[in-house]
Design an enzyme around this catalytic site. Sequence first.
Site, PDB file in Angstrom:
ATOM      1  N   ARG A   1      44.387  37.284  39.801  1.00  0.00           N
ATOM      2  CA  ARG A   1      43.623  36.256  40.527  1.00  0.00           C
ATOM      3  C   ARG A   1      42.490  35.731  39.649  1.00  0.00           C
ATOM      4  O   ARG A   1      42.246  34.517  39.585  1.00  0.00           O
ATOM      5  CB  ARG A   1      43.081  36.846  41.829  1.00  0.00           C
ATOM      6  CG  ARG A   1      42.103  35.941  42.599  1.00  0.00           C
ATOM      7  CD  ARG A   1      41.796  36.584  43.952  1.00  0.00           C
ATOM      8  NE  ARG A   1      40.532  36.151  44.512  1.00  0.00           N
ATOM      9  CZ  ARG A   1      40.373  35.070  45.286  1.00  0.00           C
ATOM     10  NH1 ARG A   1      41.410  34.291  45.554  1.00  0.00           N
ATOM     11  NH2 ARG A   1      39.200  34.767  45.794  1.00  0.00           N
TER      12      ARG A   1
ATOM     13  N   HIS B   1      36.491  30.542  48.323  1.00  0.00           N
ATOM     14  CA  HIS B   1      35.109  31.007  48.318  1.00  0.00           C
ATOM     15  C   HIS B   1      34.257  30.118  49.214  1.00  0.00           C
ATOM     16  O   HIS B   1      34.280  28.893  49.083  1.00  0.00           O
ATOM     17  CB  HIS B   1      34.533  30.966  46.906  1.00  0.00           C
ATOM     18  CG  HIS B   1      35.062  32.034  46.013  1.00  0.00           C
ATOM     19  ND1 HIS B   1      35.016  31.955  44.632  1.00  0.00           N
ATOM     20  CD2 HIS B   1      35.663  33.222  46.286  1.00  0.00           C
ATOM     21  CE1 HIS B   1      35.553  33.042  44.110  1.00  0.00           C
ATOM     22  NE2 HIS B   1      35.951  33.818  45.089  1.00  0.00           N
TER      23      HIS B   1
ATOM     24  N   ARG C   1      44.327  36.570  46.941  1.00  0.00           N
ATOM     25  CA  ARG C   1      43.797  37.917  47.081  1.00  0.00           C
ATOM     26  C   ARG C   1      44.951  38.859  47.432  1.00  0.00           C
ATOM     27  O   ARG C   1      45.980  38.440  47.963  1.00  0.00           O
ATOM     28  CB  ARG C   1      42.754  37.980  48.200  1.00  0.00           C
ATOM     29  CG  ARG C   1      41.523  37.118  47.992  1.00  0.00           C
ATOM     30  CD  ARG C   1      40.566  37.270  49.161  1.00  0.00           C
ATOM     31  NE  ARG C   1      39.327  36.525  48.975  1.00  0.00           N
ATOM     32  CZ  ARG C   1      39.077  35.324  49.453  1.00  0.00           C
ATOM     33  NH1 ARG C   1      40.014  34.694  50.166  1.00  0.00           N
ATOM     34  NH2 ARG C   1      37.920  34.730  49.248  1.00  0.00           N
TER      35      ARG C   1
ATOM     36  N   LYS D   1      39.584  35.433  53.991  1.00  0.00           N
ATOM     37  CA  LYS D   1      38.468  36.183  54.564  1.00  0.00           C
ATOM     38  C   LYS D   1      37.904  35.440  55.771  1.00  0.00           C
ATOM     39  O   LYS D   1      37.867  34.212  55.797  1.00  0.00           O
ATOM     40  CB  LYS D   1      37.368  36.375  53.519  1.00  0.00           C
ATOM     41  CG  LYS D   1      37.702  37.434  52.475  1.00  0.00           C
ATOM     42  CD  LYS D   1      36.502  37.714  51.593  1.00  0.00           C
ATOM     43  CE  LYS D   1      36.773  38.862  50.647  1.00  0.00           C
ATOM     44  NZ  LYS D   1      35.610  39.170  49.801  1.00  0.00           N
TER      45      LYS D   1
ATOM     46  N   TYR E   1      32.524  34.390  39.297  1.00  0.00           N
ATOM     47  CA  TYR E   1      33.915  34.796  39.168  1.00  0.00           C
ATOM     48  C   TYR E   1      34.566  34.242  37.924  1.00  0.00           C
ATOM     49  O   TYR E   1      35.475  34.832  37.360  1.00  0.00           O
ATOM     50  CB  TYR E   1      34.668  34.273  40.403  1.00  0.00           C
ATOM     51  CG  TYR E   1      35.888  35.041  40.802  1.00  0.00           C
ATOM     52  CD1 TYR E   1      37.085  34.899  40.123  1.00  0.00           C
ATOM     53  CD2 TYR E   1      35.845  35.900  41.885  1.00  0.00           C
ATOM     54  CE1 TYR E   1      38.209  35.586  40.508  1.00  0.00           C
ATOM     55  CE2 TYR E   1      36.964  36.595  42.280  1.00  0.00           C
ATOM     56  CZ  TYR E   1      38.146  36.437  41.586  1.00  0.00           C
ATOM     57  OH  TYR E   1      39.253  37.129  41.972  1.00  0.00           O
TER      58      TYR E   1
ATOM     59  N   HIS F   1      43.742  41.835  41.296  1.00  0.00           N
ATOM     60  CA  HIS F   1      42.508  41.076  41.129  1.00  0.00           C
ATOM     61  C   HIS F   1      42.424  40.472  39.728  1.00  0.00           C
ATOM     62  O   HIS F   1      41.854  39.387  39.541  1.00  0.00           O
ATOM     63  CB  HIS F   1      41.300  41.968  41.402  1.00  0.00           C
ATOM     64  CG  HIS F   1      40.021  41.206  41.593  1.00  0.00           C
ATOM     65  ND1 HIS F   1      39.872  40.244  42.555  1.00  0.00           N
ATOM     66  CD2 HIS F   1      38.839  41.256  40.925  1.00  0.00           C
ATOM     67  CE1 HIS F   1      38.646  39.735  42.491  1.00  0.00           C
ATOM     68  NE2 HIS F   1      38.010  40.329  41.503  1.00  0.00           N
TER      69      HIS F   1
END
Length: 317
Positions: free
Chosen positions: A249, A272, A153, A177, A281, A246
């Site tokens: 990625r 994820h 990311r 995250k 995705y 992005h």
Amino acid sequence: MADSLPVSLAAPLTDFIQHLASETRHSQRTCDSYRRDLDRLAGWLHQRQFDQWHRLNAHDVRRYAADLARQGLSGRSIARHLSSIRRFYRFLVREKLATDNPALDIRAPKSGRRLPKVADVDQVNHLLDANPDDPLEVRDLCMFELIYSSGLRLSELAGLNVDSVDLRGGQLRVLGKGGKERDLPVGRKAVAAIQAWLPVRAGLTGDAEPALFVSQRGDRLSHRSIQSRLSRWGVVKGADQRLHPHMLRHSFASHMLESSGDLRAVQELLGHADIATTQVYTHLDFQHLARVYDQSHPRARRRRQDQHSGPGCEDRK
């Protein structure tokens, strides 16, 4: 916004943000996101002369969601606002500042699935095989190699420190995250790019700066600067579409899945929490998932073998 609100609205909101930061240890970025969403709701309430949070009911929340839609927000953005409201009201109920959660059963309108464009393998190779023309392009090439090599990311790339990378082991540690760390492999091209960048970096900054990627001034490169440099790289090196982190990625994820078919591994690499996120995705459809299941699950394999053995098979009991 909070400064113009009555204390009866502003104070609980401030307490909630402090709760997120101190008790649940959310990042500053997450706290700011909650603050923006709830400031918007508080302003909406204030315009309608609501002076207490407990006065909001489910009908009001539906009206608010409809207003957000009329203002052009997507279904996904409205869903995020509703999630913020639900989280806030759980806090208010706990603090006995509300008796129920008015957003509990409210759902956002569905919106079309928006996925970033993917560059094909030849396009990516063309861009990453281009030679850097100056020291800053040495840095840029290193950043882009890393994004594509490890599926990073933007925030993960910007947050890398020199000691995050193990060149000998060919891996790096990123902070993803939710403050979750994960170790990722680094391809040989990306390792070579880091080795080329480190001497250049040493000429821009001292040992006191931990960041792997620094600006000409020697400080950590910002998110905006990384986005700008990738866009510039695409223009200078002849990309046929606008480049952004992005997209690299997403290209990493798609190319990995096309080559391996291993959805779970791609999920782990991307960081994820939910495999359904990886499914969206990487453009997976149900038929592809079914094929992966049939090829991988031992009970699915047994069923298929039984079918091939015919109706007279003794295993069918």
